[in-house]
Structures are given as C-alpha cells and as structure tokens.
Design a protein around this motif. Structure first.
Motif, PDB file in Angstrom:
ATOM      1  N   CYS B   4       0.841  -1.201   0.000  1.00 18.17           N
ATOM      2  CA  CYS B   4       0.000   0.000   0.000  1.00 18.17           C
ATOM      3  C   CYS B   4       0.876   1.251   0.000  1.00 18.17           C
ATOM      4  O   CYS B   4       0.604   2.213  -0.726  1.00 18.17           O
ATOM      5  CB  CYS B   4      -0.912   0.036   1.220  1.00 18.17           C
ATOM      6  SG  CYS B   4      -2.370  -0.996   1.057  1.00 18.17           S
ATOM      7  N   HIS B  30      -2.051  -4.699  -7.441  1.00 19.32           N
ATOM      8  CA  HIS B  30      -2.386  -4.367  -6.048  1.00 19.32           C
ATOM      9  C   HIS B  30      -3.791  -3.789  -5.950  1.00 19.32           C
ATOM     10  O   HIS B  30      -4.542  -4.118  -5.024  1.00 19.32           O
ATOM     11  CB  HIS B  30      -1.366  -3.374  -5.481  1.00 19.32           C
ATOM     12  CG  HIS B  30      -1.690  -2.934  -4.094  1.00 19.32           C
ATOM     13  ND1 HIS B  30      -1.477  -3.731  -2.987  1.00 19.32           N
ATOM     14  CD2 HIS B  30      -2.266  -1.792  -3.624  1.00 19.32           C
ATOM     15  CE1 HIS B  30      -1.870  -3.101  -1.900  1.00 19.32           C
ATOM     16  NE2 HIS B  30      -2.364  -1.904  -2.251  1.00 19.32           N
ATOM     17  N   CYS B  34      -6.955  -4.411  -3.272  1.00 21.07           N
ATOM     18  CA  CYS B  34      -6.937  -3.459  -2.157  1.00 21.07           C
ATOM     19  C   CYS B  34      -7.981  -2.357  -2.337  1.00 21.07           C
ATOM     20  O   CYS B  34      -7.757  -1.414  -3.110  1.00 21.07           O
ATOM     21  CB  CYS B  34      -5.541  -2.858  -2.004  1.00 21.07           C
ATOM     22  SG  CYS B  34      -5.441  -1.679  -0.641  1.00 21.07           S
ATOM     23  N   CYS B  37      -6.714   1.363  -1.585  1.00 19.70           N
ATOM     24  CA  CYS B  37      -5.958   2.036  -2.658  1.00 19.70           C
ATOM     25  C   CYS B  37      -6.873   2.376  -3.839  1.00 19.70           C
ATOM     26  O   CYS B  37      -6.661   3.380  -4.512  1.00 19.70           O
ATOM     27  CB  CYS B  37      -4.777   1.179  -3.109  1.00 19.70           C
ATOM     28  SG  CYS B  37      -3.414   1.229  -1.909  1.00 19.70           S
ATOM     29  N   ARG B  40      -8.434   5.567  -2.898  1.00 13.13           N
ATOM     30  CA  ARG B  40      -7.483   6.686  -3.079  1.00 13.13           C
ATOM     31  C   ARG B  40      -7.381   7.074  -4.546  1.00 13.13           C
ATOM     32  O   ARG B  40      -7.376   8.253  -4.899  1.00 13.13           O
ATOM     33  CB  ARG B  40      -6.089   6.285  -2.576  1.00 13.13           C
ATOM     34  CG  ARG B  40      -5.982   6.221  -1.077  1.00 13.13           C
ATOM     35  CD  ARG B  40      -4.563   5.925  -0.625  1.00 13.13           C
ATOM     36  NE  ARG B  40      -4.572   5.588   0.793  1.00 13.13           N
ATOM     37  CZ  ARG B  40      -4.258   4.404   1.303  1.00 13.13           C
ATOM     38  NH1 ARG B  40      -3.877   3.420   0.516  1.00 13.13           N
ATOM     39  NH2 ARG B  40      -4.309   4.186   2.602  1.00 13.13           N
TER      40      ARG B  40
END
Ligand SMILES: [Zn+2]
Lengths: 198, 172
Positions: B4, B30, B34, B37, B40
């Motif tokens: 992360c 990833h 996740c 993330c 984000r």
C-alpha cells in the motif's frame, strides 16, 4: 503554460533590459501578466489583492533584474517573487480576509470579464459550472499554502513537478507529496460534483 | 501494508499515465486486491478532473490598461526614490556604460593632479629655467651675429647650470 520558445523570449527580454532597453521590460510584463495574475489569484482568491501582488511583483522584478543571472528561467524566478509576496500578504492579514470571498458579480465590477452574458442568463449548465468552480475555489482554500501553491503551479500553470519544486524551493519528492495531498483533498471535496458529470 | 505504501506513492503518476509499465503492472495488481488504494485512486482521478474545470481568470482589457498605467507610475516613483537627483535617466544608461561614466571624472581629476604636480615640481621648474636660458643665449648669439647650433647651446647651458644652478633661479 510556458513553452521553451516563450522561455527563450523572456530571457532575451531580460538580456535587453539589462543592457538598458526599457521597452524590453514592458514586453516581459505583457508576456507574463495575464498568466501570472491567474496564478496569484488562484493563491489568494481576491481580485484586488491579486492585482496588488502582481504590481509589487513586477516592481521587484524591475529592481532585481539587474542581478538576475539566468540560472533559472525568468518565469521560475518571477513566480518565486510572487509566491513570497502572497505568503507575506496572507501572513500579514492573518487570513482575516477569507480567500475567494466574493461573488461572481463582484468580480465583474472589479474588472473580470463576465463569465455569463447577464444576470438573467443562467441555464442549468452554466449554473452547474459556476457551482463547480465555487466548490473548487472552496476546496483550494482548505489546502495548506504549500499544497495550494503546488497544485496551482502543476495543474493551472501546467508546470512539471521539477519546476514546481524549483519554484517552491523544495525537493521533487516534497513537491510530489504536496501535489498528491492537494489532488486527493480536492477529489474528496469535488467528488459529488465530478460523479454527476462523468 | 508495505505494498500500500509503495502504491500510494505511485498513484498520482499512475493516474496521470506517467509511470513505467513494469510499475504500472504492480500497481494494477495491487489495486485489484486493495479497496483502500482503489478509493485513493478514485479520489485522485476526481481531483485531476476537477483541476481540469479551472478556467483562467480573464480580466477585461480596461483592467489591464489601468494595470499598466499604474505599474509605470509606480516604477517611476520607485526610481525617483532610489535616484532622487538624477531621476530615471541615469537608470536607463546602459549598464555597460555606467563604469565608464564613473571612471571618466576620476580620470579627469587624476590627469589634472598629475599635470599640476608636473608643472610645480622642482624638477619641472628647473627644466623650465634651462629652457628660458637657452632662448636668452640664442638671442644673444643672434645679436652677436654668430649662429650657435642647438648642440652648442645645450652644452653651454649645461656647463653654466652645473657650475651655478642658483644663478638661473635668480636671473629667472
Ligand atoms: Zn493498498
């Protein structure tokens, strides 16, 4: 956005000014005033303050150009002056004056070109644009000074991260962090408006 | 967690498409696993989209005319403050000529001083006396009808002068 041709032209004007050609400074002012005004305005959010800072910035440039050695571009050098003046003004005022505190109509009275033909002309799209811009300005206010400076330089002025770092006087990784945090914060605030658009 | 941290630092470049493909592959892999993330990245994409909404503040031509007039006025005032007596003209003398402008009066003064010293130094006075004496002797020989050569005159004067320099001063 400054192309390398613009940067070269600016440096040429600086050289001519240093050799005593007064008109070269007027040319520099004409080349940079509008974009620089937009930059300062994005930092301070007030038409009159932005004009005052820009005037003082050009005065400082006029007085300091004799010592300018061209290690950086003129724009980088000049924007550093503007940033320092803006920080000084914000510090002096203790942020008592709210950023972006006027309405669009006030802006028109102060000389900004009208975004809409007249007060009655408010179709949905224009109103929505206006609202988005107000929210964006509000989100900019909530950023720290460094984040706002970095964001404005990167996305409103179209500079590379390296140039942003140079103007802010920090390293590239630090500039990246400022930009990242600013973008994320603005994304959070603007989320509902952006989702509606896409 | 470690991944992360790595991805977070790359998210902005990833969103802007400014990342090497090998890193983009890692980030994509990833993101699939996740949600934090992904959240984000969504915020960053909205932030970039919002930045695109920004319109340059356009001021009227009238505003810029006033701005230019005001700036010229301020520049003039500043120059008057910095150079109260000479005003703006001196400022506009080309920087390459400024040292010359300063050097010129200095050179004139130096020349005047040097000339003064040379005219009034003992050596110069003696030289002048010898010259006057030469003319007197020349005139005397003319009256006698004998023409002396320059060399003869000079030799005579030197002999006279070396014998008694004070005689020259007294005779003036
Ligand atoms: Zn993650």
């Amino acid at each position: 956005m400054t192309t390398s041709a613009d940067a070269q032209r600016s440096l040429e004007c600086v050289r001519r000014f240093q050799e005593g050609e007064k008109a070269a400074f007027d040319e520099l002012v004409r080349m940079h005033q509008r974009q620089a005004y937009g930059f300062v305005y994005s930092l301070i959010g007030n038409v009159e303050d932005a004009a005052d800072i820009l005037q003082e910035g050009f005065l400082r440039a006029y007085e300091g150009l004799g010592r300018f050695r061209g290690e950086s571009g003129f724009k980088t050098w000049f924007y550093r002056i503007l940033i320092n003046l803006t920080r000084d003004m914000l510090r002096r005022r203790g942020r008592s004056r709210k950023l972006f505190s006027y309405s669009l109509d006030e802006e028109d009275e102060n000389g900004a070109a009208k975004s809409v033909p007249d007060a009655t002309w408010r179709p949905d799209k224009a109103a929505q644009e206006h609202e988005c811009e107000s929210v964006l300005n509000g989100a900019l206010c909530e950023l720290s000074d460094r984040q706002r400076e970095a964001f404005s330089l990167r996305y409103f002025q179209g500079l590379k991260t390296e140039e942003v770092a140079h103007i802010l006087g920090c390293g590239v990784p630090t500039a990246k962090v400022h930009i990242f945090r600013a973008v994320r914060h603005i994304g959070r605030i603007m989320g509902p408006y952006m989702d509606g658009r896409s | 967690m470690g991944m992360c941290f790595f991805v977070k630092r790359k998210l902005l470049d990833f969103a802007e498409g400014d990342i090497p493909e090998c890193q983009a592959v890692q980030v994509r892999a990833h993101l699939e696993s996740c949600p934090a993330c992904r959240g984000r990245l969504a915020e960053i994409r909205r932030g970039l989209q919002a930045a695109g909404l920004h319109r340059e503040t356009q001021m009227s031509e009238d505003f810029w005319k006033k701005f230019d007039v005001e700036l010229q006025k301020k520049i003039f005032e500043r120059e008057c403050e910095r150079f109260p007596r000479t005003g703006r003209r001196f400022v506009w003398v080309a920087s390459v000529w400024r040292p010359a402008l300063i050097a010129l009066p200095v050179l004139v003064i130096m020349f005047a001083v040097a000339t003064h010293l040379r005219v009034f130094s003992p050596a110069a006075r003696e030289e002048a006396l010898v010259r006057d004496a030469a003319w007197l002797m020349d005139e005397a020989s003319d009256e006698q009808g004998t023409l002396s050569s320059d060399d003869d005159i000079t030799a005579d004067i030197e002999i006279l002068y070396l014998a008694d320099p004070s005689a020259f001063r007294e005779n003036g």
